[in-house]
Design an enzyme around this catalytic site. Structure first.
Site, short mmCIF file in Angstrom:
data_model
loop_
_atom_site.label_atom_id
_atom_site.label_comp_id
_atom_site.label_asym_id
_atom_site.label_seq_id
_atom_site.Cartn_x
_atom_site.Cartn_y
_atom_site.Cartn_z
N ASP A 245 55.03 68.51 12.22
CA ASP A 245 55.98 68.00 13.22
C ASP A 245 55.69 67.16 14.48
OD1 ASP A 245 57.25 69.77 11.54
OD2 ASP A 245 56.22 70.82 11.07
N ASP B 68 61.14 65.44 15.70
CA ASP B 68 60.84 65.21 14.67
C ASP B 68 61.86 66.19 14.18
OD1 ASP B 68 60.83 65.39 11.19
OD2 ASP B 68 58.38 66.39 11.93
N GLU C 209 63.94 61.60 14.04
CA GLU C 209 63.62 60.92 12.73
C GLU C 209 65.20 60.38 11.50
OE1 GLU C 209 60.12 61.32 9.76
OE2 GLU C 209 61.06 63.23 9.67
#
Length: 165
Positions: free
Chosen positions: A140, A7, A67
Site C-alpha cells: 500500500d 492508496d 487511486e
C-alpha cells in the site's frame, strides 16, 4: 512541486510524499495509516481523516493523488475502500488542495511505461525513481509513492485536476 499519493484502505491507508526538483524525484516521507479491525467503521474512518489531515497540514502539498476505486468481486471490501476514499477526499477538500484521481492502469503507465505492469515491476521502478535503498513496504505504501510519482508526471498534462490560484 510536492505531491502526496494516497492508496485508500480502511485497515492500511498508504501515503507517500514525493518532491520534484527539476527532473529529480525525492521521497520526503512515506508510511501507512493503520486502523484496528476491532474498531467500528466510523472510528476507523475518523482516524484516517484525522491522520491524513495532519499530513496535509504538515507538508502542504501542491497536489494530492488518490487511486480511483477499483471494483473487484469482494463488494464488502469495495464498500469499505469507498468509504475511506470519501473521508480522504473530504480532508483534501477541507485543506483546499488540488486533487488528481488515477486508475491503477494510469499509475502503472506513468511509473513503468506499461499499463499492465505487475505489482513487482511498479515497486521496482518506484524504488529506482526515488533512489530508495529498500523496497517500500507494505504494498500500500509502494502504491502510494507510485501515485505521488504519477501525480507529478501528470501535473502538466492531466486535465482531471485544476491548480488553485
Amino acid at each position: 512541486m510536492l505531491a502526496i499519493g494516497i492508496d485508500p484502505g480502511t485497515a492500511i491507508c498508504g501515503y507517500g510524499v514525493v518532491e520534484a526538483v527539476g527532473s529529480r524525484l525525492k521521497a520526503i516521507s512515506y508510511g501507512a495509516i493503520r486502523t484496528s479491525p476491532v474498531l467500528s467503521a466510523a472510528d476507523r474512518l475518523q482516524i484516517i481523516h484525522h491522520e491524513l489531515d495532519l499530513l496535509l497540514k504538515k507538508y502542504q502539498p501542491d497536489i494530492v493523488g488518490v487511486e480511483q476505486l477499483f471494483f473487484n468481486k469482494n463488494v464488502t471490501t469495495a464498500m469499505a475502500v469507498g468509504q475511506a476514499r470519501g473521508v480522504i477526499l473530504l480532508a483534501i477538500a477541507q485543506n483546499d488542495i488540488s486533487l488528481a484521481e488515477f486508475t491503477p492502469l494510469q499509475v502503472k503507465q506513468s511509473v513503468v511505461g506499461y499499463g499492465k505492469a505487475t505489482k513487482e515491476q511498479v515497486i521496482y521502478m518506484t524504488q529506482r525513481l526515488l533512489s530508495l535503498v529498500e523496497k517500500p513496504k507494505p504494498d500500500d505504501v509502494a502504491d502510494a509513492l507510485a501515485i505521488a510519482i504519477c501525480s507529478i508526471h501528470s501535473s502538466g498534462s492531466n486535465k482531471m485536476w485544476s491548480v488553485k490560484p
